[in-house]
Design a protein around this motif. Sequence first.
Motif, PDB file in Angstrom:
ATOM      1  N   LEU A  46       0.869  -1.176   0.000  1.00 54.04           N
ATOM      2  CA  LEU A  46       0.000   0.000   0.000  1.00 54.04           C
ATOM      3  C   LEU A  46       0.901   1.220   0.000  1.00 54.04           C
ATOM      4  O   LEU A  46       1.678   1.431   0.929  1.00 54.04           O
ATOM      5  N   GLY A  47       0.840   1.999  -1.070  1.00 55.58           N
ATOM      6  CA  GLY A  47       1.636   3.213  -1.187  1.00 55.58           C
ATOM      7  C   GLY A  47       0.795   4.422  -0.835  1.00 55.58           C
ATOM      8  O   GLY A  47      -0.329   4.573  -1.307  1.00 55.58           O
ATOM      9  N   VAL A  48       1.343   5.297  -0.008  1.00 53.50           N
ATOM     10  CA  VAL A  48       0.658   6.516   0.408  1.00 53.50           C
ATOM     11  C   VAL A  48       1.558   7.689   0.068  1.00 53.50           C
ATOM     12  O   VAL A  48       2.743   7.684   0.390  1.00 53.50           O
ATOM     13  N   GLY A  49       1.015   8.695  -0.587  1.00 56.41           N
ATOM     14  CA  GLY A  49       1.801   9.882  -0.915  1.00 56.41           C
ATOM     15  C   GLY A  49       1.381  10.462  -2.240  1.00 56.41           C
ATOM     16  O   GLY A  49       0.333  10.136  -2.781  1.00 56.41           O
ATOM     17  N   GLY A  50       2.213  11.315  -2.757  1.00 58.53           N
ATOM     18  CA  GLY A  50       1.909  11.995  -4.007  1.00 58.53           C
ATOM     19  C   GLY A  50       1.665  13.462  -3.719  1.00 58.53           C
ATOM     20  O   GLY A  50       2.607  14.223  -3.547  1.00 58.53           O
ATOM     21  N   VAL A  51       0.407  13.857  -3.626  1.00 61.11           N
ATOM     22  CA  VAL A  51       0.079  15.258  -3.363  1.00 61.11           C
ATOM     23  C   VAL A  51       0.048  15.574  -1.873  1.00 61.11           C
ATOM     24  O   VAL A  51      -0.138  16.717  -1.490  1.00 61.11           O
ATOM     25  N   ILE A  52       0.254  14.578  -1.045  1.00 58.69           N
ATOM     26  CA  ILE A  52       0.298  14.799   0.408  1.00 58.69           C
ATOM     27  C   ILE A  52       1.603  15.516   0.744  1.00 58.69           C
ATOM     28  O   ILE A  52       2.669  15.101   0.283  1.00 58.69           O
ATOM     29  N   PRO A  53       1.561  16.586   1.538  1.00 53.97           N
ATOM     30  CA  PRO A  53       2.803  17.258   1.929  1.00 53.97           C
ATOM     31  C   PRO A  53       3.762  16.288   2.625  1.00 53.97           C
ATOM     32  O   PRO A  53       3.344  15.453   3.435  1.00 53.97           O
ATOM     33  N   GLY A  54       5.043  16.400   2.302  1.00 58.45           N
ATOM     34  CA  GLY A  54       6.050  15.489   2.824  1.00 58.45           C
ATOM     35  C   GLY A  54       6.100  15.422   4.341  1.00 58.45           C
ATOM     36  O   GLY A  54       6.260  14.344   4.919  1.00 58.45           O
ATOM     37  N   ALA A  55       5.956  16.566   5.012  1.00 54.50           N
ATOM     38  CA  ALA A  55       6.019  16.572   6.477  1.00 54.50           C
ATOM     39  C   ALA A  55       4.860  15.790   7.079  1.00 54.50           C
ATOM     40  O   ALA A  55       5.038  15.050   8.055  1.00 54.50           O
ATOM     41  N   GLN A  56       3.681  15.910   6.496  1.00 53.37           N
ATOM     42  CA  GLN A  56       2.531  15.178   7.011  1.00 53.37           C
ATOM     43  C   GLN A  56       2.676  13.678   6.775  1.00 53.37           C
ATOM     44  O   GLN A  56       2.343  12.871   7.636  1.00 53.37           O
ATOM     45  N   ALA A  57       3.186  13.302   5.605  1.00 53.17           N
ATOM     46  CA  ALA A  57       3.398  11.881   5.306  1.00 53.17           C
ATOM     47  C   ALA A  57       4.461  11.292   6.226  1.00 53.17           C
ATOM     48  O   ALA A  57       4.315  10.165   6.713  1.00 53.17           O
ATOM     49  N   LYS A  58       5.513  12.054   6.484  1.00 53.51           N
ATOM     50  CA  LYS A  58       6.574  11.573   7.380  1.00 53.51           C
ATOM     51  C   LYS A  58       6.028  11.350   8.783  1.00 53.51           C
ATOM     52  O   LYS A  58       6.307  10.330   9.413  1.00 53.51           O
TER      53      LYS A  58
END
Length: 106
Positions: free
Chosen positions: A79-91
């Motif tokens: 399951l990949g999460v990310g793309g348009v999500i801001p990097g800090a929030q994904a981290k």
Amino acid sequence: LAAVALGDVMRRATAHGLELTRHALRDTSGRVLVEVDQIARVHRGVFAFKPSNGFTLKLSQARGAAWMPGLWWRFGRQLGVGGVIPGAQAKYMAEVLEHLIAQRGA
């Protein structure tokens, strides 16, 4: 025409967001992407196969393929999460998931 159609699909998909609770990762429409108990590992290293600004989850069981352009994709046990999500929030989300997995193992 195909580019316009894909652009519209991405526009509608990115109108949603992601929510992480103690029990599940879901989108704001209520669709459960994965239960926290089904996550085996979090991959977020430089060389991990992951979306930009995101991370990949290794699941304990294979799930059906699904995709929301720009937010997440699921294929088999990945399951990949990310793309348009801001990097800090994904981290931060990846760190919280790692913490929840560690608590489960303790």
